[in-house]
Design a protein around this motif. Structure first.
Motif, PDB file in Angstrom:
ATOM      1  N   MET A  84      -5.805  -0.398  -1.994  1.00 42.10           N
ATOM      2  CA  MET A  84      -5.127  -0.378  -0.699  1.00 42.10           C
ATOM      3  C   MET A  84      -5.536   0.876   0.071  1.00 42.10           C
ATOM      4  O   MET A  84      -5.569   1.966  -0.494  1.00 42.10           O
ATOM      5  N   CYS A  89      -3.013  -3.397   4.286  1.00 36.85           N
ATOM      6  CA  CYS A  89      -3.310  -3.722   2.881  1.00 36.85           C
ATOM      7  C   CYS A  89      -1.999  -3.868   2.097  1.00 36.85           C
ATOM      8  O   CYS A  89      -1.819  -4.828   1.340  1.00 36.85           O
ATOM      9  N   TYR A 138      -7.176  -7.254  -4.246  1.00 32.28           N
ATOM     10  CA  TYR A 138      -6.856  -5.897  -4.716  1.00 32.28           C
ATOM     11  C   TYR A 138      -6.748  -5.939  -6.242  1.00 32.28           C
ATOM     12  O   TYR A 138      -6.759  -6.997  -6.854  1.00 32.28           O
TER      13      TYR A 138
END
Length: 142
Positions: A84, A89, A138
């Motif tokens: 992130m 994000c 992620y």
């Protein structure tokens, strides 16, 4: 129910049952759902459920138990999140976690690179949370 349909099994803890009538109410509420078979153990405070995932979802099971006046307790998990770089994000990760099976609440802390997730005990699984974060692009670990 079609015996050839793929079935999923869950053991859900149930709080608030005090007698056989309570267990019967929970069992009846679960069996009223399409594609669901259930057996409730009062002494163990658990519902053993088998269901056809094409006809019912874990959230339906939770709602049925809560609609009968009982509760499936929550569990909390904390994840380390990687990759992130901004608030957007963090928002994407939070949204991905919130959509995972069994999640009731998800909060992401960008500065600490962590996520706190609360969900239904017996339904919330760390592997599902990690997969949801990874699918959003992620990294995550418990």
């Amino acid at each position: 129910m079609d015996d050839l349909a793929p079935r999923t099994a869950l053991v859900l803890p149930v709080e608030g049952m005090t007698c056989a009538t309570c267990a019967g109410r929970v069992e009846q509420a679960l069996r009223a759902l399409p594609g669901v078979e259930a057996a409730v153990n009062l002494a163990g405070e658990q519902a053993h459920v088998e269901f056809d995932p094409a006809r019912a979802a874990p959230v339906d099971l939770l709602r049925a138990i809560e609609g009968a006046g009982y509760e499936v307790p929550s569990v909390r998990m904390r994840l380390a999140i990687e990759g992130m770089t901004c608030a957007t994000c963090a928002g994407r990760v939070e949204k991905a976690l919130a959509s995972a099976q069994g999640v009731r609440m998800a909060q992401v802390n960008l500065a600490a690179e962590t996520a706190s997730v609360e969900g239904a005990s017996g339904v919330l699984r760390a592997a599902d949370l990690v997969a949801a974060v990874e699918q959003a692009g992620y990294g995550a670990r418990v």
